[in-house]
Structures are given as structure tokens and as C-alpha cells.
Design a protein around this motif. Structure first.
Motif, short mmCIF file in Angstrom:
data_model
loop_
_atom_site.label_atom_id
_atom_site.label_comp_id
_atom_site.label_asym_id
_atom_site.label_seq_id
_atom_site.Cartn_x
_atom_site.Cartn_y
_atom_site.Cartn_z
N MET A 106 10.53 91.36 -76.86
CA MET A 106 11.20 91.54 -78.15
C MET A 106 11.89 92.89 -78.23
SD MET A 106 8.16 89.89 -80.49
CE MET A 106 8.95 90.20 -82.06
N LEU A 107 11.25 93.92 -77.68
CA LEU A 107 11.84 95.26 -77.70
C LEU A 107 13.09 95.33 -76.83
CD1 LEU A 107 8.64 97.49 -77.61
CD2 LEU A 107 10.19 97.12 -79.54
N VAL A 108 13.05 94.66 -75.67
CA VAL A 108 14.23 94.64 -74.81
C VAL A 108 15.39 93.95 -75.53
CG1 VAL A 108 15.18 93.68 -72.68
CG2 VAL A 108 12.92 94.76 -72.66
N GLN A 109 15.09 92.83 -76.18
CA GLN A 109 16.13 92.12 -76.92
C GLN A 109 16.68 92.98 -78.07
OE1 GLN A 109 14.76 88.38 -78.46
NE2 GLN A 109 16.60 88.04 -79.72
N TRP A 110 15.78 93.64 -78.77
CA TRP A 110 16.19 94.49 -79.89
C TRP A 110 17.02 95.67 -79.40
CZ3 TRP A 110 14.19 99.44 -81.60
CH2 TRP A 110 14.62 99.81 -82.87
N GLN A 111 16.62 96.27 -78.25
CA GLN A 111 17.38 97.39 -77.69
C GLN A 111 18.78 96.95 -77.28
OE1 GLN A 111 15.24 99.54 -74.69
NE2 GLN A 111 17.06 100.57 -73.92
N ALA A 112 18.90 95.75 -76.72
CA ALA A 112 20.22 95.25 -76.33
C ALA A 112 21.13 95.06 -77.54
CB ALA A 112 20.07 93.93 -75.57
N GLN A 113 20.53 94.59 -78.64
CA GLN A 113 21.32 94.44 -79.85
C GLN A 113 21.75 95.79 -80.42
OE1 GLN A 113 18.96 92.06 -82.50
NE2 GLN A 113 19.24 90.17 -81.33
N GLU A 115 22.35 98.49 -78.71
CA GLU A 115 23.36 99.11 -77.85
C GLU A 115 24.76 98.55 -78.13
OE1 GLU A 115 21.81 98.39 -74.00
OE2 GLU A 115 20.48 100.15 -74.01
N HIS A 116 24.84 97.38 -78.74
CA HIS A 116 26.14 96.80 -79.07
C HIS A 116 26.68 97.28 -80.42
CE1 HIS A 116 24.98 93.89 -75.90
NE2 HIS A 116 26.30 93.78 -75.72
N LEU A 117 25.84 97.98 -81.20
CA LEU A 117 26.29 98.43 -82.52
C LEU A 117 27.46 99.41 -82.46
CD1 LEU A 117 22.92 98.81 -84.48
CD2 LEU A 117 24.64 97.02 -84.72
N PRO A 118 27.45 100.40 -81.52
CA PRO A 118 28.61 101.31 -81.46
C PRO A 118 29.92 100.59 -81.18
CG PRO A 118 26.77 102.25 -80.26
CD PRO A 118 26.38 100.84 -80.59
N GLU A 119 29.88 99.48 -80.41
CA GLU A 119 31.10 98.72 -80.15
C GLU A 119 31.59 98.00 -81.41
OE1 GLU A 119 30.23 96.10 -76.98
OE2 GLU A 119 29.61 97.69 -75.58
N LEU A 124 30.93 104.23 -87.67
CA LEU A 124 29.67 104.53 -88.34
C LEU A 124 28.58 105.00 -87.38
CD1 LEU A 124 29.50 101.44 -90.77
CD2 LEU A 124 30.28 103.77 -91.29
N ILE A 125 28.53 104.44 -86.18
CA ILE A 125 27.43 104.72 -85.25
C ILE A 125 28.01 105.09 -83.89
CG2 ILE A 125 25.34 103.78 -84.17
CD1 ILE A 125 25.19 101.76 -86.45
#
Length: 368
Positions: A106-113, A115-119, A124-125
Motif C-alpha cells: 500500500m505504501l509503494v502504491q501511495w508513494q507512486a501516486q 510522485e505524480h502530483l508534481p506533474e 502547487l507542488i
């Protein structure tokens, strides 16, 4: 300054009953704060017996003999305890274990999500902020893992403590129920004969505290059971664990429901993402909270505790900090007790006798 202090003492402590009540309250709080850990089985048995006393009283009203009433209620208590230990606890424990096993994925999945926020939101981020956030979260998870390991290493003393509770608490509950009148009579015999102020405070508090505590236990059970049924129908992962969290959240007014929303939303996000299933889950959860606050609470707590929300939150923070779970559970009754004492306290010589109701025969026995 000395005259001010003497005037204050004369105003609030010139009445003998006020002094006795202050000593009793101070002594009670001092004993609980100093020896609460050592007396925890005794206090737990006392609380459970207090919760069950209403059933014994109801059976007595139906002309069931006292001994038979106690045995029936005690057997019901043992049955509920067996169901809790045999069904609920193993189910919740299995789901906690599964959650810990699934946590890395779950943490790996959450981390991948993340990392896509700046794109998606470059204005904002930034990538650096995401990296610092992930590093901070990993550090916190590392500390949490060390705490879990230390708790597992200390599990043997914890198991011994649980066994002690499982043996002592039912025995104490039985004797508290069976010898309730004897214990109450002995305690009343230790008080002074003139106890108008104590009787006034006790009469005001006894019904409110009893209704509140029993109502809160029923609310926890109903909200937890309904939440589990809804989560199971929706096939939410860790339905039993989430139901326990939602059920216990009603202990903390105004805050508990908000805090419980976080694990429900996170589990739903990891399971379905921002899809229709997640929206249905959050709508169902909102309906449960709305029905609890607008239907269940008014029914269970018909005699509302007239306390300001700030006073309730302050009581939760103070008593929760002192006594943990039990402090949170009894925060509102203790705050109500403090308010009753504050309003009933004599403001001068003879004020208690003027404010107190006329003493009828048998008033002293109301403390039983």
C-alpha cells in the motif's frame, strides 16, 4: 492578601459538609491518580458492575429474586465476554495482521501516486516537497515499526496481565452485583450523618451518569455493528477493524467521527481509487454518522448533558491525558460531576442548608 484568603475560606469552607465533600473528592482523585494502575482490575470490575446494575434493578422490578437476578445478568455478561473473545477479537486481530502484511504494498502504491502530483499540479507542488514528505513519512514508519517490535517483545507480561483481568474482573463483577447493598451501606455508614450537600450532588448525578454510561456503551455497540454490516455488504477490506474504529470514535464528541473518517477513506482509496465504489462507501459512512448524531444520540440520551462544547473538549483533553481510554470514556460524566458540585457548593454559612431540599425520612439512603 491574607484577609482575602481568609474571606474566601470562610465563604466556601465554613460549612462542615463542604469540607467533608472536598476531602472525599480530593481523596478519591488522589487514590485514582496515584494507584489507578494497580487498582485497574478493581476499577474495571466496578465500572462493569455499575453498567450491569440497571439490568439487575429491572429484573427486581419484575419480582425476580435478587440472587437469581444477579446470576442471570452475570451469565449474560459471561456470554457477551465469550462472544467478544471468541469471535470479535480473533477477527479483528486477523485483519490487523493482514493490514500489516499489506502495508508495504500500500505504501509503494501511495508513494507512486504522490510522485505524480508534481506533474499534475506543478504550480502547487514541487518534486522536492514530495521527496521531503516521503522521507518524513518513511522515518515515522521506521519509528512505528520499532515501537511495534518493542511491544511484541513485551507481549509476555501483557498476556499475563490479560489473564489476570480475565480471572479477576468477572469475579469482582459478580461480588459487586451480589453485595451491592452491603457495600453501599458500609460506604454510607462512613459518611457524616448530616450530608444534605452530598445527597443533593449524588441525587443529581447518579441518574445522569448511569444513563450516559449505559447509553454510550449501547451507542458504541450499535454504531460498530451497523458499520460492520455496511462495510461487509460493500466488501470493504478490513471491515471488522474499521467497524471497531468507527464504534469507538463515538467516545470523543466532535472529534472522533472526523478522525475515524481518515482510515475509512484511506482503505477505500487503496482498494478502489476514486471510483464509484469509493463514493458509495463515503456516502454510507456519512449516513451512519448522520443517523448516529441526529437519531440515535437523541434517543439514548434523552436527558442531555448541558455542557458547552468547549467544556466537553477540555474535559476530554484533561481526563484523557490523566487516565487514557477510561479518562476519555468518563470525561463527560466527570465534567458533569464537577458542574454539579460547583452549583451545589455553599456560598456562605448555612447556604447549603438553605439551597438543599428539605430532608425527608430516608434521604440518607439515597446514597445507596
Amino acid at each position: 492578601m491574607l484577609k482575602v484568603f481568609q474571606g474566601w475560606m470562610h465563604r466556601y469552607f465554613s460549612d462542615e459538609e463542604a469540607v467533608v465533600l472536598a476531602v472525599v473528592l480530593a481523596l478519591g482523585f488522589a487514590i485514582i491518580i496515584s494507584f489507578g494502575g494497580k487498582l485497574a482490575p478493581l476499577l474495571t470490575g466496578l465500572v462493569l458492575a455499575y453498567l450491569l446494575q440497571g439490568l439487575v434493578t429491572q429484573l427486581r422490578r419484575w419480582h425476580v429474586p435478587h440472587a437469581l437476578s444477579v446470576w442471570l445478568v452475570f451469565l449474560l455478561f459471561l456470554g457477551a465476554l465469550s462472544a467478544l473473545l471468541g469471535v470479535v477479537v480473533p477477527l479483528v486481530w486477523r485483519q490487523i495482521t493482514n493490514l500489516f502484511n499489506e502495508l508495504p504494498r500500500m505504501l509503494v502504491q501511495w508513494q507512486a501516486q504522490l510522485e505524480h502530483l508534481p506533474e499534475q499540479y506543478p504550480a502547487l507542488i514541487s518534486q522536492g516537497q514530495i521527496e521531503r514528505l516521503i522521507g518524513s513519512i518513511n522515518g515515522e514508519l521506521g519509528q512505528f515499526g520499532q515501537w511495534v517490535l518493542s511491544q511484541s517483545l513485551a507481549s509476555l507480561p501483557m498476556l499475563v496481565t490479560i489473564l489476570v483481568y480475565l480471572v479477576l474482573v468477572p469475579i469482582l463483577v459478580f461480588f459487586f452485583l451480589m453485595d451491592n447493598q452491603k457495600i453501599s451501606s458500609w460506604m454510607v455508614s462512613q459518611l457524616p450523618r448530616e450530608r444534605r450537600l452530598m445527597t443533593q450532588v449524588w441525587t443529581e448525578m447518579n441518574q445522569q451518569i448511569a444513563n450516559y454510561i449505559r447509553g454510550k456503551v449501547v451507542e458504541i455497540l450499535i454504531v460498530g455493528a451497523v458499520s460492520y454490516i455496511c462495510f461487509a455488504v460493500l466488501k470493504v477490506n478490513y471491515a471488522a477493524l474499521l467497524a471497531v474504529v468507527v464504534g469507538l470514535s463515538v467516545l470523543v464528541p466532535y472529534i472522533g467521527a472526523t478522525v475515524a473518517t481518515i482510515p475509512v477513506a484511506l482503505i477505500g482509496l487503496f482498494q478502489w481509487g476514486l471510483g464509484n465504489e469509493f463514493m458509495v462507501l463515503m456516502i454510507v459512512y456519512a449516513v451512519i454518522q448522520a443517523l448516529d448524531g441526529n437519531v440515535l444520540v437523541p434517543i439514548l440520551f434523552s436527558e442531555a448533558v448541558n455542557l458547552h462544547p468547549v467544556a466537553i473538549i477540555a474535559a476530554i483533553l484533561i481526563f484523557g491525558g490523566l487516565w487514557g481510554f477510561w479518562g476519555i470514556f468518563f470525561a463527560i460524566p466527570l465534567a458533569t460531576l464537577f458542574k454539579a458540585v460547583l452549583y451545589a457548593w455553599p456560598r456562605g454559612v448555612g447556604a447549603a442548608h438553605e439551597a438543599a431540599p428539605v430532608d425527608h425520612p430516608g434521604t440518607a439512603e439515597q446514597l445507596d
